[in-house]
Scaffold this active site. Structure first.
Site, PDB file in Angstrom:
ATOM      1  CB  ALA A 179      -8.493  18.822  89.680  1.00 27.44           C
ATOM      2  CE  LYS A 222       6.286  25.381  91.930  1.00 26.68           C
ATOM      3  NZ  LYS A 222       6.258  25.418  93.416  1.00 26.68           N
ATOM      4  CB  SER A 240      -1.947  18.223  95.441  1.00 31.64           C
ATOM      5  OG  SER A 240      -0.862  18.822  96.113  1.00 31.64           O
ATOM      6  CD  GLU A 265     -13.179   9.583 101.560  1.00 34.09           C
ATOM      7  OE1 GLU A 265     -12.475   8.927 100.789  1.00 34.09           O
ATOM      8  OE2 GLU A 265     -13.212  10.827 101.561  1.00 34.09           O
ATOM      9  CG  ASP A 270       4.940  28.597  94.199  1.00 37.50           C
ATOM     10  OD1 ASP A 270       5.626  28.798  95.214  1.00 37.50           O
ATOM     11  OD2 ASP A 270       5.166  27.675  93.401  1.00 37.50           O
ATOM     12  CG  HIS A 272      -4.867  12.656 105.589  1.00 40.78           C
ATOM     13  ND1 HIS A 272      -4.893  11.398 106.143  1.00 40.78           N
ATOM     14  CD2 HIS A 272      -5.819  12.648 104.612  1.00 40.78           C
ATOM     15  CE1 HIS A 272      -5.796  10.666 105.537  1.00 40.78           C
ATOM     16  NE2 HIS A 272      -6.372  11.400 104.590  1.00 40.78           N
ATOM     17  CB  SER A 315     -10.126  19.129  98.129  1.00 42.15           C
ATOM     18  OG  SER A 315      -9.814  17.763  97.997  1.00 42.15           O
TER      19      SER A 315
END
Length: 526
Positions: free
Chosen positions: A16, A36, A43, A117, A212, A233, A380
């Site tokens: 993103a 990659k 993710s 949440e 990385d 998590h 995130s």
């Protein structure tokens, strides 16, 4: 044959953050995006829950800010939190304009459905059923493929950044298709490689989350901060065939109950918010109960909701569980905590700029100050896009006056040979992940951390010797980075003499009155 590529901007990472930056840059700039693996393999694609944003009239920027700082155990930078939250509405509108199909209510206005949440005091999570990351990733990937100025390079693994007079001007990149190392040069370079949760034996992250970007930035001279805060998590699916499947926090947001093997609820004993306490509290509670009972897992039960509700809101979870013989309309879901998110990272300002000239870091790779000691759910993806946009704007403003990079030397393979001992890589990889899980996990002690540090340093010596003598491979590059980031995590954890948020140590169980960041500087040798 080694190749040389020249672009205006080089973005390492295609989640993103990286794709937002690529699409926000001016169309006259030529942009290279290094993947990659393939597009939609990071993710972002696997993120289920949603994106936190102030969209409801009953909500406010101040409320979102307060919730984030509280979840972050008062270590968040208030300016970064406010900057991110204030840009949340515009970010969501940009995603809608790109074509992301968020879930809507059935009212006449077809308003967006917002869920709640852990850590949030309001319903502010906009989502696309339980596959928000997939919807965002696929939409932005399609837009990037359609953009004539964006060039996607799949199956490429960045090795090292190319520096010239303390200025970043590109990267050496392994082409996994040819096994040759190519040179990618650009006026500006952005690291958007995600986090480092693959440092742990059990994780919700895909295989590429090997730190990385953090490792490359550290080697180039960038400071890192708060690396000790690794979010676990609370609810990953516990099943021999599940690998890294996450059970979205939105299930708890919609009334899911955590149960012991005997069917007893337990979260109220740990926090008055019960299942909706922040992730660090829920993960520690589950870890405590599993160790107390000698249990392999606990259970998450949402079966009191109607089958229609579950199919509408959680189709991905329902389908995956059913494949494994778990019918969530009748059965509780076996769950365990797993490493999920790297709250620390490469230090940046509000424009994503690092300590190194012309080098940016965005998304999970970076440390913006937003997350503090514990990332609040669904902040995130918001951070990825807000900072991807701000970094793009900063590059757009500077590009015309930035100097062209000097031609870099080709990658020298004249002194290395093909390895006949790849078993060393697999063994070292396994050892790193096991000692990180055992000694640098949810509950820590000084003795465990010192033991882990000794192993990390010894392994790095072995890995670096291997790196100097043999041709690079994807596994070797990731192992080298993972071992380095593991040491940064351990050193940060050792230096924090308190328990705060995601860092809980039996030797210092209290929280200090003053919240201070842990900053490591590569210029200062330990």
């Amino acid at each position: 044959m080694n190749k040389h590529f020249q672009h205006d901007v080089l973005i390492i990472g295609s989640g993103a953050a990286g794709l937002t930056m690529a699409l926000q840059l001016p169309k006259h700039l030529q942009v290279a995006v290094i993947c990659k693996s393939e597009l939609n393999e990071g993710s972002t694609f696997y993120a289920q829950g949603g994106i936190a944003a102030v969209l409801d009239n009953q909500d406010s920027v101040d409320s979102h800010v307060d919730d984030t700082i509280a979840a972050g155990a008062n270590l968040c930078h208030s300016d970064a939190v406010k900057f991110t939250v204030e840009n949340s509405r515009n970010t969501i509108q940009w995603l809608v304009d790109q074509g992301v199909q968020f879930s809507r209510n059935t009212d006449e206005q077809q308003s967006f459905h917002l869920t709640k949440e852990g850590g949030h005091s309001q319903r502010r999570i906009i989502h696309a059923a339980d596959a928000t990351g997939r919807a965002v990733s696929e939409t932005l990937s399609q837009r990037a493929l359609e953009a004539p100025n964006v060039h996607i390079y799949n199956q490429r693994v960045a090795i090292n950044l190319i520096m010239d007079n303390e200025r970043c001007q590109g990267a050496y990149v392994l082409n996994r298709n040819t096994d040759h190392v190519d040179v990618f040069q650009a006026k500006f370079v952005a690291l958007a490689t995600g986090g480092a949760s693959k440092a742990y034996l059990y994780t919700s992250n895909p295989d590429g989350a090997s730190g990385d970007g953090i490792a490359m930035a550290w080697r180039a001279g960038c400071r890192v901060a708060n690396m000790e805060f690794n979010q676990f998590h609370p609810t990953c699916l516990y099943h021999s065939q599940a690998k890294s499947f996450l059970i979205t926090e939105a299930i708890r947001g919609e009334g899911g109950r955590l149960l012991l093997p005997n069917g007893e609820r337990f979260m109220e004993r740990f926090d008055k918010r019960g299942e909706l306490a922040p992730r660090d509290i829920v993960a520690r509670a589950i870890d405590h109960e599993m160790k107390r009972l000698g249990s392999d897992c606990v259970y998450l039960d949402i079966s009191h909701k109607s089958p229609e509700f579950l199919l509408h809101h959680f189709p991905t979870v329902k389908a995956r569980c059913l494949e494994l013989g778990i019918d969530i309309t009748r059965d509780p879901i076996p769950v365990v905590p797993a490493a999920h998110y790297t709250c620390g990272g490469v230090m940046v300002d509000s424009r994503g700029r690092t300590d190194v000239a012309n080098l940016y870091a965005i998304g999970e790779t970076s440390f913006t100050g937003l997350h503090g000691a514990n990332r609040m759910a669904s902040n995130s993806l918001l951070e990825c896009m807000v900072y991807g946009q701000s970094a793009a704007a900063d590059i757009a403003a500077q590009h015309a006056s930035a100097p062209e990079p000097t031609t870099a030397a080709v990658w020298d393979e004249s002194q290395v040979t093909n390895s006949d001992e790849d078993v060393v890589i697999s063994h070292n990889w396994d050892e790193v992940r096991r000692f990180m899980w055992d000694y640098v996990g949810i509950v820590r002690t000084d003795k465990r951390l010192q033991r882990a540090l000794r192993r990390a340093k010894l392994l790095q010596k072995e890995i670096n010797e291997y790196y100097r003598n043999y041709k690079v491979s994807n596994d070797l590059i990731e192992l080298r980075n993972l071992a380095m980031v593991a040491e940064l995590i351990i050193r940060s954890a050792i230096s924090r003499k308190e328990s705060r948020g995601l860092h809980y140590t039996l030797d210092y169980p209290e929280t200090d009155s003053k919240a201070i960041d842990t900053i490591l500087d590569p210029a200062i040798k330990d």
